[in-house]
Design a protein around this motif. Structure first.
Motif, PDB file in Angstrom:
ATOM      1  N   VAL A 152     -19.648  30.298  -0.673  1.00 29.12           N
ATOM      2  CA  VAL A 152     -18.246  30.702  -0.518  1.00 29.12           C
ATOM      3  C   VAL A 152     -18.011  32.019  -0.622  1.00 29.12           C
ATOM      4  CG1 VAL A 152     -15.753  30.271  -1.105  1.00 29.12           C
ATOM      5  CG2 VAL A 152     -16.859  28.303  -0.309  1.00 29.12           C
ATOM      6  N   TRP A 153     -18.421  32.536  -2.080  1.00 29.15           N
ATOM      7  CA  TRP A 153     -17.694  33.370  -2.305  1.00 29.15           C
ATOM      8  C   TRP A 153     -18.515  34.861  -1.990  1.00 29.15           C
ATOM      9  CZ3 TRP A 153     -14.133  35.246  -4.636  1.00 29.15           C
ATOM     10  CH2 TRP A 153     -13.756  36.855  -4.803  1.00 29.15           C
ATOM     11  N   ALA A 154     -19.736  34.313  -1.369  1.00 29.68           N
ATOM     12  CA  ALA A 154     -21.107  35.352  -0.464  1.00 29.68           C
ATOM     13  C   ALA A 154     -20.001  35.245   0.814  1.00 29.68           C
ATOM     14  CB  ALA A 154     -21.927  34.498  -1.079  1.00 29.68           C
ATOM     15  N   LEU A 155     -20.048  34.928   1.360  1.00 27.75           N
ATOM     16  CA  LEU A 155     -19.370  34.580   2.130  1.00 27.75           C
ATOM     17  C   LEU A 155     -18.382  36.145   2.242  1.00 27.75           C
ATOM     18  CD1 LEU A 155     -19.749  31.064   4.001  1.00 27.75           C
ATOM     19  CD2 LEU A 155     -21.024  33.143   4.524  1.00 27.75           C
ATOM     20  N   PHE A 156     -17.076  35.519   1.929  1.00 25.65           N
ATOM     21  CA  PHE A 156     -15.840  36.296   1.537  1.00 25.65           C
ATOM     22  C   PHE A 156     -15.980  37.436   0.817  1.00 25.65           C
ATOM     23  CE2 PHE A 156     -12.368  38.024  -0.514  1.00 25.65           C
ATOM     24  CZ  PHE A 156     -11.486  37.783   0.252  1.00 25.65           C
ATOM     25  N   SER A 157     -17.440  37.597  -0.214  1.00 21.70           N
ATOM     26  CA  SER A 157     -17.693  39.618  -0.005  1.00 21.70           C
ATOM     27  C   SER A 157     -18.420  39.987   1.110  1.00 21.70           C
ATOM     28  CB  SER A 157     -18.890  39.569  -1.467  1.00 21.70           C
ATOM     29  OG  SER A 157     -18.045  38.200  -1.875  1.00 21.70           O
ATOM     30  N   LEU A 194     -25.278  36.715   5.854  1.00 23.30           N
ATOM     31  CA  LEU A 194     -25.860  35.754   7.697  1.00 23.30           C
ATOM     32  C   LEU A 194     -27.356  35.774   7.563  1.00 23.30           C
ATOM     33  CD1 LEU A 194     -22.606  36.920   9.079  1.00 23.30           C
ATOM     34  CD2 LEU A 194     -23.324  34.545   9.018  1.00 23.30           C
ATOM     35  N   PRO A 195     -27.961  35.708   7.040  1.00 19.90           N
ATOM     36  CA  PRO A 195     -29.798  35.919   6.606  1.00 19.90           C
ATOM     37  C   PRO A 195     -29.986  35.433   8.503  1.00 19.90           C
ATOM     38  CG  PRO A 195     -29.679  33.822   5.472  1.00 19.90           C
ATOM     39  CD  PRO A 195     -27.767  34.084   5.265  1.00 19.90           C
ATOM     40  N   GLU A 196     -29.448  34.045   8.775  1.00 22.45           N
ATOM     41  CA  GLU A 196     -29.771  34.623  10.474  1.00 22.45           C
ATOM     42  C   GLU A 196     -29.662  35.351  11.690  1.00 22.45           C
ATOM     43  OE1 GLU A 196     -25.618  32.513   9.456  1.00 22.45           O
ATOM     44  OE2 GLU A 196     -27.271  32.845   8.769  1.00 22.45           O
ATOM     45  N   HIS A 197     -28.962  36.194  10.915  1.00 19.24           N
ATOM     46  CA  HIS A 197     -28.686  37.612  11.383  1.00 19.24           C
ATOM     47  C   HIS A 197     -29.071  38.534  11.131  1.00 19.24           C
ATOM     48  CE1 HIS A 197     -25.602  35.181  14.071  1.00 19.24           C
ATOM     49  NE2 HIS A 197     -24.899  34.179  12.851  1.00 19.24           N
ATOM     50  N   GLU A 198     -29.860  38.501  10.829  1.00 17.96           N
ATOM     51  CA  GLU A 198     -30.232  39.753   9.862  1.00 17.96           C
ATOM     52  C   GLU A 198     -30.669  40.658  10.782  1.00 17.96           C
ATOM     53  OE1 GLU A 198     -34.252  41.360   6.456  1.00 17.96           O
ATOM     54  OE2 GLU A 198     -33.312  39.481   7.033  1.00 17.96           O
ATOM     55  N   LYS A 199     -31.325  40.389  12.220  1.00 21.29           N
ATOM     56  CA  LYS A 199     -32.031  41.200  12.880  1.00 21.29           C
ATOM     57  C   LYS A 199     -31.497  42.094  14.104  1.00 21.29           C
ATOM     58  CE  LYS A 199     -36.604  39.191  13.780  1.00 21.29           C
ATOM     59  NZ  LYS A 199     -37.470  37.874  14.821  1.00 21.29           N
ATOM     60  N   ILE A 213     -17.576  39.453  12.236  1.00 21.53           N
ATOM     61  CA  ILE A 213     -16.036  39.157  11.344  1.00 21.53           C
ATOM     62  C   ILE A 213     -15.775  37.349  11.441  1.00 21.53           C
ATOM     63  CG2 ILE A 213     -13.605  39.445  11.359  1.00 21.53           C
ATOM     64  CD1 ILE A 213     -14.589  42.847  11.340  1.00 21.53           C
ATOM     65  N   GLN A 214     -15.796  37.181  13.076  1.00 15.06           N
ATOM     66  CA  GLN A 214     -14.863  35.994  13.068  1.00 15.06           C
ATOM     67  C   GLN A 214     -16.363  35.066  13.006  1.00 15.06           C
ATOM     68  OE1 GLN A 214     -11.799  34.873  14.119  1.00 15.06           O
ATOM     69  NE2 GLN A 214     -12.744  32.756  13.475  1.00 15.06           N
ATOM     70  N   ILE A 215     -17.401  34.972  12.778  1.00 15.59           N
ATOM     71  CA  ILE A 215     -18.343  34.599  12.756  1.00 15.59           C
ATOM     72  C   ILE A 215     -18.630  33.932  11.194  1.00 15.59           C
ATOM     73  CG2 ILE A 215     -21.347  34.129  12.068  1.00 15.59           C
ATOM     74  CD1 ILE A 215     -21.476  35.496  14.715  1.00 15.59           C
ATOM     75  N   LEU A 216     -18.182  34.602   9.635  1.00 18.05           N
ATOM     76  CA  LEU A 216     -17.996  34.667   9.040  1.00 18.05           C
ATOM     77  C   LEU A 216     -16.479  33.770   8.459  1.00 18.05           C
ATOM     78  CD1 LEU A 216     -19.264  38.286   7.500  1.00 18.05           C
ATOM     79  CD2 LEU A 216     -20.266  36.517   6.597  1.00 18.05           C
ATOM     80  N   GLU A 217     -16.066  34.489   8.980  1.00 17.56           N
ATOM     81  CA  GLU A 217     -14.177  33.687   9.056  1.00 17.56           C
ATOM     82  C   GLU A 217     -14.662  31.798   9.236  1.00 17.56           C
ATOM     83  OE1 GLU A 217     -10.095  33.687  10.571  1.00 17.56           O
ATOM     84  OE2 GLU A 217     -10.869  36.020  10.464  1.00 17.56           O
ATOM     85  N   ASP A 218     -15.105  31.345  10.228  1.00 18.66           N
ATOM     86  CA  ASP A 218     -15.336  30.526  10.689  1.00 18.66           C
ATOM     87  C   ASP A 218     -16.886  29.009   9.468  1.00 18.66           C
ATOM     88  OD1 ASP A 218     -14.074  30.771  12.462  1.00 18.66           O
ATOM     89  OD2 ASP A 218     -15.766  30.616  13.761  1.00 18.66           O
ATOM     90  N   LYS A 219     -17.497  30.304   8.996  1.00 19.59           N
ATOM     91  CA  LYS A 219     -18.867  29.497   8.286  1.00 19.59           C
ATOM     92  C   LYS A 219     -17.214  29.510   6.779  1.00 19.59           C
ATOM     93  CE  LYS A 219     -22.847  30.661   7.823  1.00 19.59           C
ATOM     94  NZ  LYS A 219     -23.988  30.750   7.357  1.00 19.59           N
TER      95      LYS A 219
END
Length: 262
Positions: A152-157, A194-199, A213-219
């Motif tokens: 949670v903290w990693a995603l928020f950061s 978001l390692p799946e979005h690295e490329k 941004i929205q992807i992170l918020e949903d996660k």
């Protein structure tokens, strides 16, 4: 004479046999009594020790339930505070998703060359009537950090890093001052979150951050829900164990009463 001697000998033997049996009986009873006394004492000690153990076990489990409830309350508040902070970042999210959906490099070239463009960005600034320090403040989220998961903290950061990064870029647009931010640590943070979005990040760089941004918020929302559910399940399991133990102890006491009555 011989009969007298034989009679005396027989009597003596009879007395000795009686005495032997009497002594053996007394010794057996004495030993039995001592054994019964020690056995009773041992049973009492075992019962007292078992009761003491049950008290300690129950106390430890009850304390564990109390601790878990207290921890759950902290986690619940932490979750509320962190999500409240995400809501407070909405103006930055709006700025990023609306402004940076345009070609930033082209906008910067125009702003650098023409003061009118700078004035335009100042006029449409979504944050001009807001206290910037208040908008950027994430104190609530920082206080919640010890009580939320690492994920949670990693995603928020990562979420906050993108918004802050885009805010700085917008401020540069307002003064027409380009700065190369390709090596910014924001990319490292987002790649870890978001390692799946690295490329995708490597391909589009800064121009593609607003899409995430929205992807992170949903996660974050998904992780918070799972985080609270797991915490609630752990609490329920401990409470269930406590209930089972209390029931078992009552049954044990009832059995002891029946044994004592017998």
């Amino acid at each position: 004479m011989i009969e007298t001697i034989l009679g005396s000998s027989g009597l003596t033997l009879f007395i000795l046999w009686i005495s032997k049996n009497w002594i053996l009986t007394r010794l057996t009873k004495a030993v039995q009594h001592e054994y019964d006394t020690k056995l009773t004492l041992l049973k009492n000690n075992l019962q007292q020790n078992e009761k003491a153990l049950n008290v300690l076990r129950n106390g430890a489990l009850e304390n564990s339930v109390y601790t878990q409830k207290l921890l759950y309350e902290h986690k619940l508040k932490a979750t509320h505070d962190l999500w409240d902070n995400i809501i407070s970042l909405a103006p930055l999210k709006s700025l990023s998703t609306h402004v940076f959906s345009l070609n930033y490099n082209e906008m910067m070239k125009l702003s650098e060359q023409e003061p009118e463009v700078q004035d335009f960005f100042k006029k449409i600034d979504m944050l001009k009537d807001r206290d910037i320090k208040e908008v950027l403040d994430i104190t609530k989220a920082q206080k919640s950090r010890p009580f939320v998961s690492h994920t949670v903290w990693a995603l928020f950061s990562a979420y906050h890093a993108i918004l802050q990064h885009d805010f700085v870029r917008y401020e540069l647009l307002k003064i027409g001052t380009p700065i190369d931010m390709k090596d910014s640590s924001v990319f490292k943070v987002v790649k870890v979150a978001l390692p799946e979005h690295e490329k995708y990040i490597e391909q589009y760089g800064e121009s593609g951050l607003y899409h995430l941004i929205q992807i992170l918020e949903d996660k974050i929302l998904t992780e918070l829900k799972q985080f609270l559910q797991n915490t609630q399940e752990n609490l329920e399991n401990i409470e269930r164990a406590n209930e089972i133990l209390n029931t078992a102890n009552k049954l044990y006491e009832e059995n002891n009463k029946l044994k004592n009555e017998d």
